[in-house]
Design a protein around this motif. Structure first.
Motif, mmCIF file in Angstrom:
data_model
loop_
_atom_site.group_PDB
_atom_site.id
_atom_site.type_symbol
_atom_site.label_atom_id
_atom_site.label_comp_id
_atom_site.label_asym_id
_atom_site.label_seq_id
_atom_site.Cartn_x
_atom_site.Cartn_y
_atom_site.Cartn_z
ATOM 1 N N LEU A 48 -106.884 -41.432 -70.442
ATOM 2 C CA LEU A 48 -107.491 -40.103 -70.497
ATOM 3 C C LEU A 48 -106.789 -39.263 -71.553
ATOM 4 N N ALA A 49 -107.571 -38.651 -72.429
ATOM 5 C CA ALA A 49 -107.023 -37.739 -73.441
ATOM 6 C C ALA A 49 -107.514 -36.327 -73.149
ATOM 7 N N ASP A 50 -106.580 -35.380 -73.100
ATOM 8 C CA ASP A 50 -106.942 -33.964 -72.995
ATOM 9 C C ASP A 50 -106.033 -33.188 -73.918
ATOM 10 N N GLU A 51 -106.054 -31.880 -73.820
ATOM 11 C CA GLU A 51 -105.280 -31.081 -74.773
ATOM 12 C C GLU A 51 -103.769 -31.284 -74.626
ATOM 13 N N SER A 52 -103.345 -31.847 -73.464
ATOM 14 C CA SER A 52 -101.909 -32.044 -73.255
ATOM 15 C C SER A 52 -101.418 -33.396 -73.759
#
Length: 948
Positions: free
Chosen positions: A599-603
């Motif tokens: 999973l890729a998110d802003e963090s």
């Protein structure tokens, strides 16, 4: 007149220094030599059904002699020691000298009861004779138990006369699976000194031989002729031996060595599977080496296992042709290591279960077998399906390493062996991370949250990736999923992203949404072939592997996290794939895939497991406890509503749906936990609900559970009132003369399973009341404490573990009673043997998908036992329970929704702090949250002490 003390004749007393084992051996010698009555012309021997028998046990020939009576009584007294009852009863004639001997040598501990087979026709007309006390439990005594008819008849008559029967003891039992098992099934404990099959028959002429290890079959010895080829692969050796045995009936002499060294200290098995249909197994045989048994050299074991396996092919019309059509594998087991359920690891070890009561009854299970998802299922498969152990049958449990050696060039089923090392890239953020980041970049461009044109994206996927799927989340909502299979799937990422962003099944994302993107990389394709949906449930690792079904032009595919987000069972997951394909009838063709999701998110980028990002552990158990307390308090406060609004009982997280309604006892329990947590207003609101209103007769709700938890909550909130004291009297009045609680206002509603829960809850509440100075009937409580100690020792129900441990620890502290405290330890010691060393959850059948949220319930009991151990200075137990609590806390942490999960949660406001029912489910029950909160509250100031 001078009164002299009553002394036993010197010949009857145990000689100074005589060991119990010596006396047992002497008694056994007497029974073998004097108490076996053989049929003769002048002495008939008849069975109960009237048929003639070759011999019978005639115990009176020993027990009516001075030495025999003394030895028998002392042996039975040792068997009686764990029982609570102080009244001994016997039915019929042969048990009378035994009962009398136990009374005489019991140092005043026992009195006797005689139960007649028929009521006396004159005089007192009694059916039950003696100085009788119906409040005292009864233990039956007899010389033997065969079908159990006599003891069960005796028990029934005693109960009809108002007695409570705890169980029975005897000198000799005729096997376990008839009389003894019937007694246990009927709710009675059973103990015996000797077993006819273990202690008598092997030493009697003319009796059949009962092998202790039936897996080691009798096979012909190797002849002086040809020996097997040296230094062969084990499967090649097995084939050579089987072919010769099927051709000539001769057993080849074992070679000196195989092609290399193999660890076969625990046994050896040979499997035969058809090359054309690998799931079809015409034969399989082999054996285990149990600790202490003689074992052959490994090559000799392969020969023996091969001959046993060949014997299963001999009835085939053409066994040699069948052997040629099949592939072979040899499985070696490492040394069998005795262990507990908590020591199991289905990814690493095979297991063997062996009855303690019937040594020849045994069964095993390999690691990662079809249909077995975890350690508990592996244990159940071995114990109940393969060993066919009866409920409550004592047994030994072993684990062992497994090495399966398959004929070169053969593709074998990937199950039944330890898990292979994870593909190197599955856990490597440097491999999967760039793919997830690239997918998120493309999604941001697609929704207008990033410039439409940027640097070209170039991806390099591992060579064994056969499929790629993209899942898009916006503010925690699922926006869409798309992907495909093929060697070029990495190059098609720019094609998948728009399809996922504009998936018509879900609402579109906007440029202002917080975007997270999951990338699922599929590998390890395994073609299952045609099979029914029911069968496919087995070989698919639930919630870990993706599944595909095909039928002509119809196709369905589901990623494993769908099982979690939709709260599917393994069966429902397979049917979901079928439904997606639109297939309505056979045939079904199946394929499964290993799946790694990132999973890729802003963090940044994180790996996902079971639909959620994998979180970092807390820095210490203290930090973990504090983190959980804050989260659990948050959830409890958020889901508490005013007294005039429906009670919120369950939350479907990914459907973002609240469910109302709960049993009154769970509402009352929640009020108690809220009061302990300082949520006084919320607790008062729950206590004011109509479900918990006191009736004029003192009842609250339908059972004593509601009264118990209301009492605990009220005592937590403030001083006792007249209403509180009335509740104490109402609960105590439900204890009968034997100590059993009547759990419900209406007797018809008092089903037996309630006895596992409500009495422990009631005893805990009464202890809290007594601790506040409220008058609690001491005698009634003592009866109840004795009754439920007897009951748990007979059925060891998991529903009672938490409540009885807390209740006995509390009463042990109040009364400074080591026996009560010791029983709390007894329950806790048993429970921790079922705690997984692998993840800290508890393995049992109390929860369908265990280990799960019920772990919090058991921790409540373990915490009470830890406190008791600390109070009495038992440092060994205190540390054992502290370790169990720390491990259990880490497991609970994996079940709790935390800020790390918000990017995939549709509504974090309602979800954070919720406790998932299991690792493969997503729904939250508020009572599980309360149990978890109770556990972390109980660990304040405990975990983290002496942390390293």
């Amino acid at each position: 007149m001078t009164t002299l003390p009553l002394l036993a004749p010197p010949s009857l007393a145990a000689p100074a220094g005589t060991a119990p084992d010596d006396e047992r051996a002497e008694l056994l010698h007497l029974l073998r030599s004097e108490a076996i009555l053989y049929r003769s012309e002048n002495q008939p021997v008849l069975s109960r059904d009237g048929s003639s028998a070759r011999w019978m046990l005639d115990s009176l020939a020993v027990t009516l002699t001075p030495r025999g009576a003394a030895l028998a009584a002392r042996s039975l007294l040792r068997a009686l020691a764990p029982f609570e009852g102080r009244q001994l009863a016997t039915f019929g004639l042969t048990g009378v000298p035994l009962l009398q001997g136990c009374v005489l040598q019991g140092n005043g501990r026992y009195s006797g009861i005689l139960v007649r087979k028929e009521r006396k026709a004159h005089g007192s007309l009694k059916l039950v004779e003696g100085r009788l006390d119906t409040a005292e439990p009864v233990v039956m005594v007899d010389d033997s138990i065969s079908s159990g008819h006599s003891m069960l008849t005796c028990a029934r008559r005693l109960e009809e006369a108002g007695f409570q029967v705890e169980g029975g003891v005897c000198l000799v039992r005729f096997g376990y699976d008839r009389g003894t098992a019937r007694m246990l099934e009927s709710g009675y404990r059973a103990a015996t000194v000797f077993d006819i099959y273990d202690d008598f028959i092997p030493f009697m002429d003319g009796e059949p031989d009962y092998p202790l290890n039936p897996t080691k079959q009798l096979v012909p010895s190797a002849g002086p002729g040809q020996g097997a080829t040296e230094a062969l692969h084990p499967a090649a050796l097995a084939r050579e031996v089987m072919a010769e045995y099927l051709r000539s009936g001769q057993v080849l002499r074992a070679p000196r060595a195989l092609d290399r060294v193999y660890d076969g200290d625990g046994g050896c098995w040979v499997s035969v599977r058809r090359r054309s249909r690998m799931h079809e197994r015409p034969a399989r045989s082999g054996f285990w080496h149990f600790p202490g048994e003689e074992r052959g050299r490994v090559p000799e074991d392969v020969v023996r296992a091969a001959v046993q396996t060949a014997g299963q092919l001999r009835d085939h019309p053409d066994p040699l042709t069948l052997l040629d059509e099949c592939a072979l594998a040899v499985t070696f087991f490492g040394e069998l290591e005795e262990c507990t359920v908590g020591d199991l690891d289905n990814d690493r070890y095979g297991i063997v279960v062996r009855s303690r009561e019937r040594a020849s009854r045994m069964g095993g299970a390999l690691p990662r077998m079809p249909g077995i998802a975890n350690e508990w299922q592996q244990y159940v498969h071995a114990a109940r399906r393969n060993a066919r152990l009866l409920p409550l049958e004592p047994h030994l449990l072993y684990r062992h390493t497994v090495e399966k050696v398959v004929e070169p060039g053969v593709t074998w089923q990937p199950t039944g062996v330890p898990a292979p090392p994870r593909r190197s890239w599955h856990g490597d953020v440097d491999v999967a991370g760039p793919v997830a980041k690239a997918a998120r970049t493309l999604v941001l461009r697609e929704i207008g949250a990033a410039p439409a044109h940027g640097k070209p994206i170039r991806l390099s996927l591992p060579a064994d990736v056969v499929g790629l799927f993209v899942t898009v989340y916006a503010d925690g909502r699922l926006i869409g999923c798309a992907g495909a299979f093929g060697d070029d799937c990495g190059a098609r990422l720019t094609e998948f992203v728009p399809a996922a962003v504009h998936d018509r099944r879900f609402p579109d994302a906007t440029a202002t949404d917080q975007v997270a993107v999951g990338v699922s990389l599929l590998s390890g394709r395994h073609e299952i072939g045609q099979a029914s949906p029911e069968w496919v449930v087995g070989p698919t690792r639930f919630a870990d592997q993706a599944l595909e079904v095909r039928q002509r032009d119809r196709w369905g595919f589901v990623l494993p996290f769908v099982a979690v987000t939709h709260n599917l069972t393994p069966q429902q997951y397979v049917l979901e794939v079928v439904d997606k394909a639109g297939i309505t009838r056979p045939p079904y063709s199946w394929t499964r895939y290993d799946c790694a999701t990132w999973l890729a998110d802003e963090s940044g980028v994180r790996q996902m497991r079971h639909a959620l990002p994998v979180g970092a552990p807390a820095g210490s158990s203290t930090a973990e406890r504090e983190r959980l307390e804050g989260l659990l308090l948050r959830y409890t406060r958020r889901h508490s509503v005013p007294r005039d609004e429906p009670y919120l009982a369950r939350y479907d997280v990914f459907a973002d749906r609240l469910h109302t309604g709960a049993h009154a006892a769970r509402i009352a329990y929640g009020a108690w936990i809220k009061a302990r947590a300082g949520l006084r207003r919320e607790a008062a609101d729950d206590l004011a609900r109509g479900h918990l209103r006191r009736d004029p007769d003192g009842w609250i709700g339908d059972s004593i559970a509601e009264s118990a938890f209301v009492l605990l909550a009220e005592l937590e909130l403030g001083p006792a009132t007249g209403e509180t004291e009335r509740t104490v009297r109402t609960i105590a009045a439900r204890i009968d003369g034997h100590g059993r609680f009547a759990t419900h206002r209406e007797p018809a509603a008092a089903h037996e399973p309630f006895q596992d829960y409500a009495p422990g809850q009631a005893l805990l509440a009464l202890a809290a009341a007594a601790g506040r100075g409220i008058d609690v009937p001491a005698e009634a409580v003592s009866r109840a404490l004795r009754h439920y100690r007897m009951r748990f020792r007979q059925n060891t129900a998991w529903g009672a573990v938490a409540w009885l441990t807390q209740a006995y620890a509390a009463w042990g502290a109040l009364r400074s009673d080591d026996e009560l405290t010791g029983f709390a330890f007894e329950i806790a010691d048993r429970a921790v043997t079922f705690q997984s060393r692998k993840n800290g959850g508890f393995l049992n059948d109390h929860q369908r998908d265990a280990p799960g949220a019920t772990t919090a319930l058991y921790l409540e009991g373990i915490i009470a036992a830890r406190s008791a151990a600390d109070r009495v200075g038992d440092r060994t137990r205190e540390q054992r329970y502290r370790t169990a609590c720390t491990s259990g806390l880490a497991f609970l942490d994996s079940l709790v929704y935390q800020p790390r999960d918000t990017v995939v949660l549709p509504n974090p406001e309602w979800a954070l702090g919720g406790v998932r029912t299991s690792e493969t489910a997503s729904d939250v029950r508020v009572d599980y949250v309360h149990h978890a909160l109770s556990a972390v509250l109980g660990l304040r100031g405990v975990v983290g002490v002496d942390e390293r």
